[in-house]
Scaffold this motif. Structure first.
Motif, PDB file in Angstrom:
ATOM      1  N   ALA A 159       0.873  -1.282   0.083  1.00  0.00           N
ATOM      2  CA  ALA A 159      -0.117  -0.015   0.058  1.00  0.00           C
ATOM      3  C   ALA A 159       0.817   1.417   0.088  1.00  0.00           C
ATOM      4  CB  ALA A 159      -0.746  -0.011   1.083  1.00  0.00           C
ATOM      5  N   VAL A 160       1.967   1.197   0.724  1.00  0.00           N
ATOM      6  CA  VAL A 160       3.020   2.231   0.698  1.00  0.00           C
ATOM      7  C   VAL A 160       3.265   2.642  -0.799  1.00  0.00           C
ATOM      8  CG1 VAL A 160       5.313   2.907   1.306  1.00  0.00           C
ATOM      9  CG2 VAL A 160       3.827   2.009   3.026  1.00  0.00           C
ATOM     10  N   ALA A 161       3.811   1.420  -1.514  1.00  0.00           N
ATOM     11  CA  ALA A 161       4.173   1.813  -3.031  1.00  0.00           C
ATOM     12  C   ALA A 161       2.990   2.237  -3.590  1.00  0.00           C
ATOM     13  CB  ALA A 161       4.629   0.533  -3.352  1.00  0.00           C
ATOM     14  N   GLU A 162       1.883   1.947  -3.720  1.00  0.00           N
ATOM     15  CA  GLU A 162       0.709   2.251  -4.333  1.00  0.00           C
ATOM     16  C   GLU A 162       0.490   3.621  -4.122  1.00  0.00           C
ATOM     17  OE1 GLU A 162      -2.371  -0.347  -3.052  1.00  0.00           O
ATOM     18  OE2 GLU A 162      -1.557  -2.167  -4.550  1.00  0.00           O
ATOM     19  N   SER A 183      13.323 -12.291   0.351  1.00  0.00           N
ATOM     20  CA  SER A 183      12.071 -12.021   0.197  1.00  0.00           C
ATOM     21  C   SER A 183      11.841 -10.473   0.638  1.00  0.00           C
ATOM     22  CB  SER A 183      11.379 -12.812   1.184  1.00  0.00           C
ATOM     23  OG  SER A 183      11.081 -14.268   1.146  1.00  0.00           O
ATOM     24  N   HIS A 184      12.926 -10.171   1.706  1.00  0.00           N
ATOM     25  CA  HIS A 184      12.745  -8.657   2.012  1.00  0.00           C
ATOM     26  C   HIS A 184      13.339  -7.786   0.944  1.00  0.00           C
ATOM     27  CE1 HIS A 184      11.342  -8.989   6.071  1.00  0.00           C
ATOM     28  NE2 HIS A 184      12.078 -10.003   6.338  1.00  0.00           N
ATOM     29  N   LEU A 185      14.306  -8.148   0.305  1.00  0.00           N
ATOM     30  CA  LEU A 185      14.903  -7.410  -0.829  1.00  0.00           C
ATOM     31  C   LEU A 185      13.600  -7.207  -1.961  1.00  0.00           C
ATOM     32  CD1 LEU A 185      18.408  -8.337  -1.094  1.00  0.00           C
ATOM     33  CD2 LEU A 185      17.445  -6.294   0.024  1.00  0.00           C
ATOM     34  N   VAL A 186      13.203  -8.571  -2.378  1.00  0.00           N
ATOM     35  CA  VAL A 186      11.923  -8.180  -3.389  1.00  0.00           C
ATOM     36  C   VAL A 186      10.822  -7.454  -2.878  1.00  0.00           C
ATOM     37  CG1 VAL A 186      10.250  -9.642  -4.663  1.00  0.00           C
ATOM     38  CG2 VAL A 186      12.651 -10.391  -4.426  1.00  0.00           C
ATOM     39  N   ALA A 187      10.482  -7.451  -1.670  1.00  0.00           N
ATOM     40  CA  ALA A 187       9.290  -6.873  -1.027  1.00  0.00           C
ATOM     41  C   ALA A 187       9.670  -5.350  -1.276  1.00  0.00           C
ATOM     42  CB  ALA A 187       8.923  -7.159   0.303  1.00  0.00           C
ATOM     43  N   GLN A 188      10.787  -5.133  -1.224  1.00  0.00           N
ATOM     44  CA  GLN A 188      11.011  -3.466  -1.129  1.00  0.00           C
ATOM     45  C   GLN A 188      11.320  -3.029  -2.691  1.00  0.00           C
ATOM     46  OE1 GLN A 188      14.996  -2.680   0.934  1.00  0.00           O
ATOM     47  NE2 GLN A 188      14.415  -3.947   2.624  1.00  0.00           N
ATOM     48  N   GLY A 189      10.946  -3.678  -3.827  1.00  0.00           N
ATOM     49  CA  GLY A 189      10.855  -3.618  -5.049  1.00  0.00           C
ATOM     50  C   GLY A 189      12.152  -3.861  -5.784  1.00  0.00           C
ATOM     51  N   TRP A 190      12.934  -4.361  -5.243  1.00  0.00           N
ATOM     52  CA  TRP A 190      14.311  -4.873  -6.047  1.00  0.00           C
ATOM     53  C   TRP A 190      14.007  -5.863  -7.013  1.00  0.00           C
ATOM     54  CZ3 TRP A 190      19.643  -4.114  -3.305  1.00  0.00           C
ATOM     55  CH2 TRP A 190      19.590  -3.004  -2.347  1.00  0.00           C
ATOM     56  N   VAL A 241       3.623  -8.837  -5.517  1.00  0.00           N
ATOM     57  CA  VAL A 241       2.647  -7.946  -4.607  1.00  0.00           C
ATOM     58  C   VAL A 241       2.177  -8.710  -3.461  1.00  0.00           C
ATOM     59  CG1 VAL A 241       0.476  -6.777  -4.545  1.00  0.00           C
ATOM     60  CG2 VAL A 241       1.973  -6.601  -6.717  1.00  0.00           C
ATOM     61  N   SER A 242       1.916  -9.894  -3.727  1.00  0.00           N
ATOM     62  CA  SER A 242       1.484 -10.502  -2.354  1.00  0.00           C
ATOM     63  C   SER A 242       2.531 -10.683  -1.415  1.00  0.00           C
ATOM     64  CB  SER A 242       0.848 -11.997  -2.893  1.00  0.00           C
ATOM     65  OG  SER A 242      -0.144 -11.906  -3.764  1.00  0.00           O
ATOM     66  N   LEU A 243       3.749 -10.998  -2.008  1.00  0.00           N
ATOM     67  CA  LEU A 243       4.987 -11.182  -1.027  1.00  0.00           C
ATOM     68  C   LEU A 243       5.126  -9.995  -0.321  1.00  0.00           C
ATOM     69  CD1 LEU A 243       7.483 -12.735  -0.192  1.00  0.00           C
ATOM     70  CD2 LEU A 243       8.711 -11.958  -2.209  1.00  0.00           C
ATOM     71  N   ALA A 244       5.317  -8.831  -0.666  1.00  0.00           N
ATOM     72  CA  ALA A 244       5.102  -7.539  -0.164  1.00  0.00           C
ATOM     73  C   ALA A 244       4.316  -7.292   0.718  1.00  0.00           C
ATOM     74  CB  ALA A 244       5.188  -6.384  -1.227  1.00  0.00           C
ATOM     75  N   ARG A 245       3.021  -7.791   0.725  1.00  0.00           N
ATOM     76  CA  ARG A 245       1.932  -7.785   1.519  1.00  0.00           C
ATOM     77  C   ARG A 245       2.390  -8.410   2.794  1.00  0.00           C
ATOM     78  NH1 ARG A 245      -2.118 -11.039   2.431  1.00  0.00           N
ATOM     79  NH2 ARG A 245      -1.707 -12.046   0.632  1.00  0.00           N
ATOM     80  N   LEU A 246       2.739  -9.698   2.779  1.00  0.00           N
ATOM     81  CA  LEU A 246       3.084 -10.830   3.632  1.00  0.00           C
ATOM     82  C   LEU A 246       4.289 -10.244   4.472  1.00  0.00           C
ATOM     83  CD1 LEU A 246       2.290 -14.259   1.748  1.00  0.00           C
ATOM     84  CD2 LEU A 246       0.733 -12.974   3.746  1.00  0.00           C
TER      85      LEU A 246
END
Length: 743
Positions: free
Chosen positions: A239-242, A689-696, A729-734
């Motif tokens: 949601a922050v990214a959106e 997971s954490h890096l991908v969730a940050q948009g990398w 997107v689902s990974l970022a949410r989780l």
């Protein structure tokens, strides 16, 4: 509403209850900036689209002197107010004696003397809003009548709301009820009870702050009568990214997302940060991407934070501003010592700061709730105040044997470069722009983070003023002797051998001339708390005085093997000087590819991380010379040392070197893991997971973790399988949910 699906579902249920002919209420609360007002505005818009009448009011801090103001203005200003004489013009006292004492609803806020609704003794018609004989047990908001003139005004409010609800369902929104006067809160309770048979939806919001016990009581009473209470949580990462893309009209790049994450999901702080960066030309916005040009905190955010601090009492604000110089995380005992107080005496101010959402507490430390909030507090202090506070804090921590930059070093060693960069920049900005050791170390640490993230060129740019002249370079090495090997490596990477030679010679001179008493304050505790350069860049070092004398005669002339006996004696007698001699040995070993110097540094450096770094450099040099067994021994010792320090990023780099030499090391633990869910992920999978969730991207993750793109893709497939998801997107949410779940 980005990231507010759960809360919006509760609003939808509120609408459905009113559309079914029932009265219902929903209680919203949260810390400042969490989006309560926006949610009320969106709810009003949606309600009108569904055919509701809508009336909206907001309490104001100074409005407490005007009883019933939020309700009166909500009814009279609503376009859905009934067209009755009472609401259009109000009763006219000139019409007859029977109405002379009735309040005029439309002009009710202009009374010269005002009705007595505050329970002052001796006033006719006064009402005791504190609950009569039960005042000690808290306010009485159980729904009893508001007496005197206020009772007539309350009757008109009830009549107007009933008229609106009689035509179609009615939504009543009241915001910022923490500022409402007691009479308004009693009236809300009374109207909620008396309109229970009509289709009225009450949407009430308040900011959670300390000292507003009457609104606490109202929310408790309504909750006991069935009203659900919803506390707005931080926005998840997706949601922050959106929201960032909505504000900037372009998707943010990973660096901007990392900065946005410092708002910790607070929509108000996030929007002020992004709009401020945009308005101050700190962003490059193209149709496909918003890229950050400068990570400084904009004035807009500074103003927002100052307004938030203005809500605190002077005691709480002093606590917050003093604690800020200790870092985002701090201990209450340290703050008490700086203030010349005791933890017990600070408890009321601390409780207020925690309730206001400025600070948070865990088992051992206190933390500023948001990274950008902490940065804004520290940067908002005038330099004339900030500088002395920092010096006082440094002296206190030196006396206690602790350091102030360990968080950044630990982030860097783990490979959390986005967090490390933001924190290092904040630490540097918090210090006055002088040549104090604290400022020099902060600039060096920031450069080391930048080198790890962006490469040697940008890092050298940050330190160009130190490297321009021998005198300034000596100042840097005097403040942080272990910077020497890192600077040598940086200069050699950029092809600046003359600079590398200058650093090596200066480091040796300092090692031979600096007495123990002149060593940096942290020298005597190096083994327990390495300095910024020790942990951040990886530059150990260790040479004795005789060794340093050899280097001072010229970078190429030293015979490190012959100096070993003296080194051992000095190492045990003077650990402070060891940091200088170790730095000189390591720097010389890098410049001259001298295995004996690096071997000495690897054995006698005062810190485990420094020894591991020297061992790594020794392994690299021996590998280039074709001495494979010695090279592997050095790299293996480095891998072990980094593992003991928790330096996962450095350990990953060593594994990559060894893989290129045909050696693979098992680097996972045999701990039991669940077969699915977040807890089933291995340490490597969590990092990916954490890096991908940050948009990398996969390639960025690979470069950061020193693994191949195919290995990243493999780990990502395992993550998706274990979490039963199919998108980033689902990974970022989780990932966001995992970050905010309780321990």
């Amino acid at each position: 509403m980005r990231g507010r699906e759960r809360e919006w579902s509760a609003v939808a249920r509120l609408f459905e209850a009113a559309e079914g002919g029932h009265s219902a209420a929903l209680l919203l609360e949260g810390q400042p900036g969490m989006g309560k007002s926006r949610l009320l505005t969106e709810a009003a818009t949606a309600a009108r689209a569904r055919g509701f009448s809508v009336t909206a009011g907001t309490a104001e801090e100074l409005g407490q002197l005007i009883p019933l103001a939020p309700l009166v203005l909500a009814v009279t200003d609503s376009p859905d107010s009934p067209d009755s004489p009472d609401f259009a013009d109000g009763p006219n006292p000139a019409e007859g004696p029977g109405r002379a004492n009735e309040p005029n609803l439309a002009r009710g806020l202009d009374w010269a003397d005002g009705p007595n609704l505050v329970g002052e003794p001796g006033r006719a018609g006064g009402s005791d809003l504190a609950g009569g004989p039960d005042r000690a047990n808290g306010p009485n908001l159980s729904g009893g009548p508001v007496l005197g003139v206020g009772q007539a005004l309350l009757a008109q409010l009830r009549s107007g709301l009933a008229a609106m609800a009689g035509r179609r369902p009615l939504l009543v929104t009241l915001d910022d009820l923490q500022w409402a006067d007691t009479t308004t809160l009693m009236a809300v309770r009374t109207l909620h009870a008396s309109l229970a048979e009509l289709p009225v939806a009450w949407l009430l919001a308040r900011t959670v702050t300390d000292g507003h016990h009457h609104v606490d009581a109202l929310f408790d009473i309504l909750e006991r009568h069935g009203a659900p209470r919803v506390r707005l949580p931080p926005l998840p990462a997706a949601a922050v990214a959106e929201l960032a893309a909505d504000v900037l009209r372009a998707p943010p790049d990973p660096a901007l997302l990392a900065l946005a994450a410092d708002a910790d999901g607070n929509p108000g702080l996030l929007v002020d940060l992004l709009r401020g960066l945009r308005d101050e030309n700190c962003l490059e916005i193209t149709p496909g991407r918003a890229r950050i040009l400068s990570a400084h905190l904009p004035d807009r955010l500074q103003i927002s934070v100052r307004q938030r601090l203005d809500l605190l009492t002077p005691e709480a604000r002093q606590l917050v501003e003093t604690a800020a110089v200790l870092g985002r995380a701090f201990r209450l005992e340290e703050t008490a010592e700086l203030l010349g107080s005791s933890p017990a005496l600070l408890l009321p101010a601390l409780e207020e700061a925690i309730t206001a959402g400025v600070l948070a507490a865990d088992a051992e430390t206190l933390t500023f709730q948001h990274e950008v909030l902490w940065r804004a507090v520290i940067e908002g202090l005038p330099p004339a105040i900030r500088g002395p506070l920092h010096r006082q804090a440094d002296d206190m921590r030196a006396a206690h044997g602790t350091t102030s930059d360990s968080d950044v070093r630990d982030m860097l060693r783990r490979g959390d470069l986005a967090d490390a960069a933001a924190r290092a920049e904040a630490d540097r900005s918090a210090l006055p722009p002088d040549t104090s050791p604290a400022r020099i170390r902060s600039e060096l640490l920031l450069a080391q983070v930048v080198e790890a993230r962006d490469g040697a060129g940008p890092a050298m740019t940050l330190l160009r003023h130190f490297c321009a002249e021998p005198a300034t370079c000596r100042t840097l090495l005097s403040a942080e002797p272990t910077a020497a090997p890192w600077l040598v490596r940086l200069a050699l990477t950029l092809g600046r051998r003359a600079l590398a030679e200058r650093v090596t010679v200066l480091s040796a001179e300092l090692a031979s001339t600096t007495p123990a008493s002149a060593a940096p304050a942290s020298a005597d505790r190096a083994s327990a708390a390495p300095t910024s350069a020790d942990r951040a860049s990886g530059e150990p070092a260790s040479v004795d005085r005789a060794s340093a004398d050899q280097v001072s005669r010229g970078p190429e002339s030293a015979d490190w093997a012959s100096a070993e006996p003296v080194s051992a004696e000095l190492a045990s007698a003077d650990p402070g000087r060891r940091r200088f001699t170790a730095a000189a040995a390591h720097a010389h070993g890098l410049l001259c590819a001298d295995a004996s110097a690096l071997s000495r540094a690897a054995r006698t450096a005062p810190d485990a991380w420094c020894r591991a770094s020297a061992s790594e450099d020794l392994g690299v040099i021996l590998a280039r010379a074709g001495e494979r067994p010695g090279a592997l021994r050095g790299l293996d010792e480095a891998l072990t040392g980094y593992g003991e320090c928790g330096a996962t990023r450095d350990a990953a780099r060593v594994r990559r070197r060894m893989r290129r030499m045909g050696v693979r090391h098992r680097h996972w633990s045999a701990a039991d893991h669940p077969v699915s869910g977040w807890d089933s992920l291995t340490a490597t999978e969590l990092r990916v997971s954490h890096l991908v969730a940050q948009g990398w991207t996969n390639r960025q993750v690979a470069e950061q973790m020193f693994i191949s793109v195919h290995t990243v893709a493999f780990h990502l497939r395992q993550v998706f399988r274990k979490l039963e998801i199919d998108s980033r997107v689902s990974l970022a949410r989780l990932a966001a949910e995992a970050d905010h779940r309780p321990e």
